[in-house]
Design a protein around this motif. Structure first.
Motif, PDB file in Angstrom:
ATOM      1  N   THR A  65      12.914  -2.184  -4.205  1.00 21.28           N
ATOM      2  CA  THR A  65      11.897  -1.155  -3.984  1.00 21.28           C
ATOM      3  C   THR A  65      12.425   0.025  -3.178  1.00 21.28           C
ATOM      4  O   THR A  65      11.761   1.063  -3.113  1.00 21.28           O
ATOM      5  N   SER A  66      13.604  -0.106  -2.599  1.00 21.88           N
ATOM      6  CA  SER A  66      14.178   1.028  -1.870  1.00 21.88           C
ATOM      7  C   SER A  66      14.759   2.075  -2.822  1.00 21.88           C
ATOM      8  O   SER A  66      15.063   3.188  -2.405  1.00 21.88           O
ATOM      9  N   ILE A  67      14.891   1.743  -4.085  1.00 23.01           N
ATOM     10  CA  ILE A  67      15.410   2.672  -5.088  1.00 23.01           C
ATOM     11  C   ILE A  67      14.274   3.614  -5.513  1.00 23.01           C
ATOM     12  O   ILE A  67      13.157   3.157  -5.771  1.00 23.01           O
ATOM     13  N   PRO A  68      14.532   4.925  -5.592  1.00 22.12           N
ATOM     14  CA  PRO A  68      13.488   5.867  -6.006  1.00 22.12           C
ATOM     15  C   PRO A  68      12.919   5.517  -7.385  1.00 22.12           C
ATOM     16  O   PRO A  68      13.633   5.065  -8.269  1.00 22.12           O
ATOM     17  N   ASN A  69      11.620   5.712  -7.551  1.00 21.00           N
ATOM     18  CA  ASN A  69      10.858   5.465  -8.774  1.00 21.00           C
ATOM     19  C   ASN A  69      10.603   3.991  -9.063  1.00 21.00           C
ATOM     20  O   ASN A  69      10.059   3.666 -10.117  1.00 21.00           O
ATOM     21  N   VAL A  70      10.994   3.088  -8.173  1.00 21.07           N
ATOM     22  CA  VAL A  70      10.637   1.681  -8.327  1.00 21.07           C
ATOM     23  C   VAL A  70       9.354   1.481  -7.530  1.00 21.07           C
ATOM     24  O   VAL A  70       9.357   1.563  -6.303  1.00 21.07           O
ATOM     25  N   GLU A  71       8.249   1.268  -8.258  1.00 18.07           N
ATOM     26  CA  GLU A  71       6.957   1.124  -7.592  1.00 18.07           C
ATOM     27  C   GLU A  71       6.805  -0.217  -6.906  1.00 18.07           C
ATOM     28  O   GLU A  71       6.262  -0.301  -5.813  1.00 18.07           O
ATOM     29  N   SER A  72       7.270  -1.270  -7.564  1.00 19.88           N
ATOM     30  CA  SER A  72       7.219  -2.605  -6.970  1.00 19.88           C
ATOM     31  C   SER A  72       8.271  -3.477  -7.636  1.00 19.88           C
ATOM     32  O   SER A  72       8.807  -3.128  -8.691  1.00 19.88           O
TER      33      SER A  72
END
Length: 185
Positions: A65-72
């Protein structure tokens, strides 16, 4: 057949034992120097044994989830293997989803527990992983896994060919067309 295998094995042993000496005047010592192998230390992170699956699951979800555009993210750990399902914004281009999935995999690779993790961005699989994770945390790991695996297999193979029963030949319905030869041009 056994005799044939035995002859092949015997010939391979004989051929291996008949090594030729170096040609064109080279000494055996020079040839040994040319065939020297270089030993390289492993530089990739080694996978650690998972002692606490819940802590590893939480850690890998946090990394994902720390990666951009990963909502969950939902992670399920079985034995020494982790499967991470990520959710991205709806309507995102496939190429962008692939890039995000690759970014998550690269981030997990840096973690000793995530080095061999499997990452999926498939919405259905991510949802099923979330259900398995919830069941595991509620104390129903086997039951939850069995239900979800049955649903996954049912989706992949909705009809098993061996389960199809053909009607007996004598019981054709009255409205069925008679068997006629088909003329192909």
């Amino acid at each position: 057949m056994r005799m044939f295998v035995f002859i092949i094995l015997l010939l391979s042993v004989v051929m291996a034992g008949c090594a030729q000496s170096p040609k064109n005047g080279a000494s055996p010592l020079q040839t040994a120097d040319q065939n020297r192998q270089v030993k390289v230390n492993q530089t990739a992170p080694q996978k650690k044994q998972i002692q606490d699956p819940r802590a590893v699951s939480d850690r890998l979800e946090q990394i994902a989830t720390s990666i951009p555009n990963v909502e969950s993210a939902n992670c399920v750990v079985f034995g020494n293997t982790a499967v991470v399902g990520i959710n991205v914004p709806p309507g995102m281009d496939r190429a962008k989803v692939g890039t995000i999935k690759l970014s998550v995999a690269e981030a997990l690779k840096k973690d000793p527990y995530g080095v061999d993790a499997l990452v999926t961005a498939d919405m259905d699989l991510a949802e099923r992983l979330r259900n398995i994770r919830t069941n595991m945390r509620n104390g129903r790991p086997v039951h939850g896994l069995a239900e979800e695996m049955a649903a996954i297999i049912g989706r992949i193979v909705p009809q098993m060919p061996r389960d199809i029963q053909t009607p007996p030949q004598g019981n054709q319905p009255q409205h069925a067309a008679p068997n006629r030869p088909v003329n192909h041009p």
